[in-house]
Design an enzyme around this catalytic site. Structure first.
Site, PDB file in Angstrom:
ATOM      1  N   HIS A  58     -34.886  -3.985  -3.145  1.00  0.00           N
ATOM      2  CA  HIS A  58     -33.842  -4.168  -4.159  1.00  0.00           C
ATOM      3  C   HIS A  58     -34.076  -3.238  -5.348  1.00  0.00           C
ATOM      4  O   HIS A  58     -34.723  -3.597  -6.329  1.00  0.00           O
ATOM      5  CB  HIS A  58     -33.829  -5.621  -4.635  1.00  0.00           C
ATOM      6  CG  HIS A  58     -32.583  -5.994  -5.366  1.00  0.00           C
ATOM      7  ND1 HIS A  58     -31.976  -7.213  -5.212  1.00  0.00           N
ATOM      8  CD2 HIS A  58     -31.815  -5.312  -6.251  1.00  0.00           C
ATOM      9  CE1 HIS A  58     -30.897  -7.262  -5.978  1.00  0.00           C
ATOM     10  NE2 HIS A  58     -30.785  -6.106  -6.616  1.00  0.00           N
ATOM     11  N   ASP A 303     -35.624  -5.730  -8.234  1.00  0.00           N
ATOM     12  CA  ASP A 303     -34.299  -5.552  -8.836  1.00  0.00           C
ATOM     13  C   ASP A 303     -34.384  -4.553  -9.989  1.00  0.00           C
ATOM     14  O   ASP A 303     -33.845  -4.766 -11.080  1.00  0.00           O
ATOM     15  CB  ASP A 303     -33.702  -6.879  -9.299  1.00  0.00           C
ATOM     16  CG  ASP A 303     -32.237  -6.757  -9.722  1.00  0.00           C
ATOM     17  OD1 ASP A 303     -31.603  -5.720  -9.415  1.00  0.00           O
ATOM     18  OD2 ASP A 303     -31.719  -7.692 -10.360  1.00  0.00           O
ATOM     19  N   HIS A 307     -31.292   1.415 -17.357  1.00  0.00           N
ATOM     20  CA  HIS A 307     -30.135   1.709 -18.200  1.00  0.00           C
ATOM     21  C   HIS A 307     -30.549   2.665 -19.306  1.00  0.00           C
ATOM     22  O   HIS A 307     -31.733   2.766 -19.646  1.00  0.00           O
ATOM     23  CB  HIS A 307     -29.569   0.431 -18.826  1.00  0.00           C
ATOM     24  CG  HIS A 307     -28.914  -0.484 -17.851  1.00  0.00           C
ATOM     25  ND1 HIS A 307     -27.718  -0.193 -17.235  1.00  0.00           N
ATOM     26  CD2 HIS A 307     -29.300  -1.701 -17.365  1.00  0.00           C
ATOM     27  CE1 HIS A 307     -27.391  -1.181 -16.424  1.00  0.00           C
ATOM     28  NE2 HIS A 307     -28.333  -2.100 -16.472  1.00  0.00           N
TER      29      HIS A 307
END
EC number: 3.5.2.3
Length: 426
Positions: A58, A303, A307
């Site tokens: 992930h 995960d 950003h």
């Protein structure tokens, strides 16, 4: 050819044994008490653990379309630094890998720039979040690892059921971000004490657990391998546990941050602490830990969601969801759980290697003679403080800034090639 000298390996009983490891032609050629060769390069692993390379199913690499956040190159460099040798890239990119043509272009870019093995997901629906299914057969032929609309829950039961039937016919998995949009209520954090204190809209547990409950029954009817992404609630753990007892082919992953943190750790309205699923209650975190230990939850996945700074250095209402994790997962988990004797070292290594490999039938995750030489060398004595300025990832968004951890990767090999060595420049 490399000889890893004077290292330690974990045996099946979880005991450390002093061994040398010979890497030749991309394979683990020999594991022995002492190996002497006349050619090749010697790697000093004295006092360090030689383990299978980590597997993360992930990961968000952002490319194409989000290169200001991450690229395939920077993301895979971060993976190598974190000890990961195989990662699976999520399809929430622009364009979405929802056709054979887009998938083939993505595969070509991966081949050109990736530092570790990247297995890309295809989406379940066109453009993510629609009700139109992709061409499953064509995408499998183009090399899709599995199918997911990660970041968005598949909202219609009929769409998910048809997707599961098509995936099952190809012996492929449906991997699900489980979230019922009608139950999110515009939330930005967990619907709990922090949300109430800060006056923020909360995401209730049922937004996740209700969709998992629906999907496990659909998976049973379709005969499909159904995998739950980043499980976060006690109700979800209960549903997955019951489904496994019923013989339904369901697997689940949990992220490091949901094991280590809960909503009470959030210091204030800070976008660095915004993630989806959000940090839940103490009771939820306890259920995740119990579920991992009893086998309800199969393994750990980061995960990793990078950003740009301006997307995270804002209040939660404006911030993007997600934190990075590839470069900090092992040291955080080793420090919080192995050093405190809650887990054994073997449990942690297995949850990051052989367990995800077994769930997805990958030929990796073990350190044995004849296996692919995907290897991480770990210095279990090394102590360092988490500093985003040192990250290889473009994403610096982590709530663990300033935390001192023990146990860090110092070298990573993929198919016998040294792709990361501590102290070398980015």
């Amino acid at each position: 050819m490399y000889v890893l000298k004077n290292g330690q390996i974990l045996n099946e009983s979880g005991e450390l044994e002093n061994k040398d490891v010979l890497i030749q032609n991309g394979k683990v050629n020999l594991i022995a008490d002492s190996i002497e060769v006349t050619s090749g390069e010697e790697f000093d692993a004295t006092g360090k653990l030689i383990a299978p390379g980590f597997i993360d199913v992930h990961v968000h690499l952002r490319e194409p379309g989000g290169e200001h956040k991450e690229t395939i190159l920077t993301g895979t460099k971060a993976a190598a630094r974190g000890g990961y040798t195989t990662i699976c890239s999520m399809p929430n990119t622009k364009p979405v890998p929802d056709s054979k043509e887009v998938m083939e272009r993505l595969q070509a870019k991966i081949k050109e720039t990736a530092e570790v093995r990247v297995l890309p997901y295809a989406s379940i629906t066109t453009s993510l979040g629609t009700d139109e299914l992709v061409d499953f057969e064509a995408l499998k032929e183009a090399g899709a690892f599995a199918f997911t609309d990660d970041g968005v829950g598949v909202q219609l039961a009929g769409t998910m059921y048809e997707a599961m039937k098509r995936a099952a016919a190809l012996d492929m998995a449906i991997v699900a971000h489980c979230e019922d949009n009608s139950l999110i209520y515009g939330g930005v954090v967990h619907d709990g004490i922090f949300a109430e204190r800060e006056g923020l809209k909360g995401i209730p547990n049922i937004a996740e657990s209700v969709q998992i409950a629906r999907d496990v029954l659909l998976a049973e009817a379709a005969g499909c391998h159904y995998h739950v992404c980043h499980i976060s609630t006690k109700e979800s753990v209960r549903v997955v546990r019951d489904a496994k007892r019923a013989g339904i082919r369901v697997t689940a992953e949990v992220s490091p941050h949901h094991l280590i943190l809960d909503e009470e750790a959030i210091p204030g309205n800070d976008g660095q602490w915004k993630m989806n699923p959000p940090l839940r209650s103490k009771a939820d975190r306890a259920a995740l830990l119990e579920g991992l230990l009893d086998g309800t939850i199969d393994f750990i996945a980061t995960d990793h969601a990078p950003h740009a700074a301006e997307e995270k250095n804002v209040p939660m209402e404006q911030a993007a969801f997600g934190i990075v994790g590839l470069e900090t997962a092992f040291p955080l988990l080793y420090t919080h759980f192995v050093q405190t004797n809650e887990w054994t070292l073997k449990q942690l290594i297995d949850w990051m290697t052989v367990k995800p490999a077994e769930c997805f039938k990958l030929p990796y995750g073990k350190l044995e003679e004849g296996t692919t030489a995907d290897i991480v060398v770990l210095d279990l004595e090394k102590e360092a403080t988490i500093d985003p300025d040192t990250f290889y990832s473009k994403g610096k968004n982590t709530p663990f800034v300033g935390e001192t951890c023990i146990g860090w990767p110092v070298a990573t090999f993929v198919e016998g090639t040294l792709v990361y060595k501590e102290g070398e420049s980015k």
